[in-house]
Design an enzyme around this catalytic site. Structure first.
Site, PDB file in Angstrom:
ATOM      1  N   HIS A  28       1.009  -1.426  -0.190  1.00 23.73           N
ATOM      2  CA  HIS A  28       0.112  -0.275  -0.199  1.00 23.73           C
ATOM      3  C   HIS A  28       1.249   1.053   0.410  1.00 23.73           C
ATOM      4  O   HIS A  28       2.078   0.953   0.867  1.00 23.73           O
ATOM      5  CB  HIS A  28      -0.876   0.262   1.177  1.00 23.73           C
ATOM      6  CG  HIS A  28      -0.482   0.825   2.464  1.00 23.73           C
ATOM      7  ND1 HIS A  28       0.169   1.542   3.059  1.00 23.73           N
ATOM      8  CD2 HIS A  28       0.111  -0.097   3.233  1.00 23.73           C
ATOM      9  CE1 HIS A  28       0.630   0.890   4.522  1.00 23.73           C
ATOM     10  NE2 HIS A  28       0.674   0.400   4.336  1.00 23.73           N
ATOM     11  N   CYS A  29       0.338   2.597  -0.165  1.00 22.16           N
ATOM     12  CA  CYS A  29       1.564   3.279  -0.280  1.00 22.16           C
ATOM     13  C   CYS A  29       0.347   4.419   0.388  1.00 22.16           C
ATOM     14  O   CYS A  29      -0.432   4.059   1.462  1.00 22.16           O
ATOM     15  CB  CYS A  29       0.847   4.342  -1.643  1.00 22.16           C
ATOM     16  SG  CYS A  29      -0.423   4.677  -3.029  1.00 22.16           S
ATOM     17  N   ILE A  30       0.083   5.782   0.155  1.00 18.22           N
ATOM     18  CA  ILE A  30      -0.370   6.950   1.652  1.00 18.22           C
ATOM     19  C   ILE A  30      -2.157   6.081   1.165  1.00 18.22           C
ATOM     20  O   ILE A  30      -2.875   6.580   2.521  1.00 18.22           O
ATOM     21  CB  ILE A  30      -0.489   8.117   1.117  1.00 18.22           C
ATOM     22  CG1 ILE A  30       0.909   9.041   1.000  1.00 18.22           C
ATOM     23  CG2 ILE A  30      -1.111   9.097   2.053  1.00 18.22           C
ATOM     24  CD1 ILE A  30       1.442  10.233   0.807  1.00 18.22           C
ATOM     25  N   ARG A  32      -3.859   3.935  -0.944  1.00 19.70           N
ATOM     26  CA  ARG A  32      -3.951   2.960  -2.051  1.00 19.70           C
ATOM     27  C   ARG A  32      -3.724   1.206  -2.049  1.00 19.70           C
ATOM     28  O   ARG A  32      -1.905   1.238  -1.345  1.00 19.70           O
ATOM     29  CB  ARG A  32      -3.333   3.098  -4.031  1.00 19.70           C
ATOM     30  CG  ARG A  32      -4.642   4.008  -4.121  1.00 19.70           C
ATOM     31  CD  ARG A  32      -3.673   4.939  -5.259  1.00 19.70           C
ATOM     32  NE  ARG A  32      -2.971   5.847  -5.779  1.00 19.70           N
ATOM     33  CZ  ARG A  32      -1.809   5.762  -6.211  1.00 19.70           C
ATOM     34  NH1 ARG A  32      -2.319   5.653  -7.473  1.00 19.70           N
ATOM     35  NH2 ARG A  32      -0.794   6.991  -5.793  1.00 19.70           N
TER      36      ARG A  32
END
Length: 473
Positions: A28-30, A32
């Site tokens: 995951h990113c910030i 998504r």
């Protein structure tokens, strides 16, 4: 926070991406979740978007990405617990995602990986040169620059050139380092190769055509002692060549001879090829690119070229081809002392964010602002993917409205020959990278990129809403 997560929704998400067996990796990113799926076609995006915690989903760079929001970390932990997947880092995900990419997508991905580590220096250099131009090159009302009026600022002006020269003049060092690293070679050898391209022993590349260079005379042939200061393509090709040579030698040289044979042979062969063949060939390509862009963006075709680029840049972002514009920018900076391309990129960022603002003004849909407001802010600061994938492409018409606004703003820049000192931050702060003499024109172009998409998007949204034809892809 974990207690607020509905396990049923997690189980349903796993089912809709094709089940546990279809998930190769997930990170995951910030905002998504980033899935790499064994069979991407088995995912059901329309049904996934109906889940209460999902604000959108799309496929990009071989990854199936599900927009959750700032609490994505909690959903990720619940997902990991449910699937039994091991936690992976971004590099592992990117490596796995390449299996889902077509050959041209992989090529662009490799290109991006080489240049991405250079961005902090390049952005810093663009902003520093912009500030330097303000104090040393922009005449005030009395006809003098700030540096001429205040001696202390002249000192700052001279000092800042130390940093600007290091970043752009010696750019081949960074490019060779990154290219060799990407190819699996030894990064320090890439640095050495880069230094040999800009060594003080070589004639400055900017003097080529003004004076005859010295040569290395090998008897049957000679090689001109010409540097490749600020050159992008020769350094990129040389770095790739060194990476290939070193990795191939590693396979055939015994381990006990590695330090004696591989670094020495790799360097000598790569440096020789760089100055004898690769460098001159790369310079020809770079000059050709600069010639084409110069005539398209600064000649009589400039208004048309700038308008077309402004209109089409956002679709280039969707395909990933926009990664190649970085090399074009750097080549233009080397050959022209500035780039007409970067201002158009910054305006495209602004236009995408403005189209989302039009949706924010017009739409009252439940939970939509949780993604639209951060997406608009992000685009105005230079990162457009959340705006495009989260809002504009879902409604379709905001994307076109943003492209129209960006194209019109680009037309104004083309008519006035707007140039940037270098690449910098995108979006609204992009004006800091623009050469000061063009600030007024660029500010007007920014206003166009803001007003046109907002007005068009709001008008079309309200019209479609009244007619009952408003639909989301």
């Amino acid at each position: 926070m974990m207690s607020k997560i509905n396990q049923t929704d997690i189980d349903r998400l796993i089912e809709l991406v094709g089940g546990r067996g279809n998930i190769a990796t997930v990170s995951h990113c910030i905002t998504r979740l980033r899935f790499v799926l064994n069979q991407p076609a088995n995912a059901r995006p329309k049904e996934i978007e109906q889940l209460p915690m999902v604000k959108g989903c799309f496929t990009n760079a071989g990854q199936f990405q599900v927009v959750i929001g700032t609490n994505v970390g909690d959903y990720y932990q619940a997902l990991i617990a449910s699937t039994g997947q091991a936690q992976v880092d971004k590099e592992q995900v990117k490596k796995a995602a390449r299996h889902n990419m077509k050959w041209h997508e992989q090529l662009i991905s490799h290109f991006a990986v080489i240049f991405f580590p250079l961005l902090p220096a390049l952005i810093s250099g663009g902003l520093i040169l912009g500030f330097r131009n303000v104090i040393g090159d922009l005449p005030m009302s009395n006809g003098q620059t700030l540096a001429q009026m205040y001696p202390s600022l002249q000192t700052i002006y001279d000092f800042l050139w130390l940093i600007g020269e290091a970043i752009f003049f010696y750019l081949p060092v960074g490019i060779c380092w990154s290219a060799v690293k990407k190819m699996g070679g030894t990064p320090i050898l890439g640095i050495v190769l880069g230094v040999t391209l800009v060594s003080p022993q070589l004639m400055n590349a900017y003097l080529l055509g003004q004076q005859l260079p010295e040569v290395w005379d090998f008897g049957m042939f000679s090689i001109a002692k010409v540097g490749y200061q600020a050159q992008v393509i020769p350094a990129l090709l040389a770095g790739l060549a060194l990476g290939v040579i070193e990795t191939r030698l590693k396979r055939i040289v015994p381990d006990y001879l590695y330090l004696v044979v591989v670094p020495v042979c790799s360097l000598i062969l790569a440096v020789f090829l760089a100055h004898a063949l690769i460098g001159p060939f790369g310079r020809m390509i770079g000059d050709g690119v600069a010639f084409a862009v110069r005539h398209l963006m600064t000649g009589s075709f400039a208004p048309i070229g700038a308008a077309l680029f402004g209109f089409l840049y956002a679709p280039l972002v969707i395909t990933g081809v926009h990664q190649t514009t970085l090399a074009i920018d750097l080549q233009m900076i080397q050959s022209m002392g500035g780039t007409p391309v970067w201002p158009l990129i910054a305006l495209s960022n602004i236009a995408q964010g403005s189209a989302v603002i039009g949706i924010i003004i017009s739409s009252r849909k439940h939970n939509e602002r949780e993604i639209s407001v951060p997406a608009a802010i992000s685009a105005w600061l230079g990162v457009t993917e959340p705006a495009m994938y989260g809002i504009n492409l879902k409604y379709r018409f905001p994307m076109l409205c943003a492209m129209i606004g960006s194209g019109l703003a680009g037309l104004l820049c083309g008519l006035n020959g707007v140039m940037a000192n270098g690449i910098g931050v995108g979006g609204l702060p992009g004006i800091l990278s623009i050469q000061p003499s063009y600030w007024q024109v660029f500010a007007l172009a920014m206003a166009i990129a803001i007003i046109i998409p907002i007005v068009l998007t709001s008008f079309i949204y309200q019209r479609k809403y009244r007619l009952g034809t408003l639909d989301i892809v």
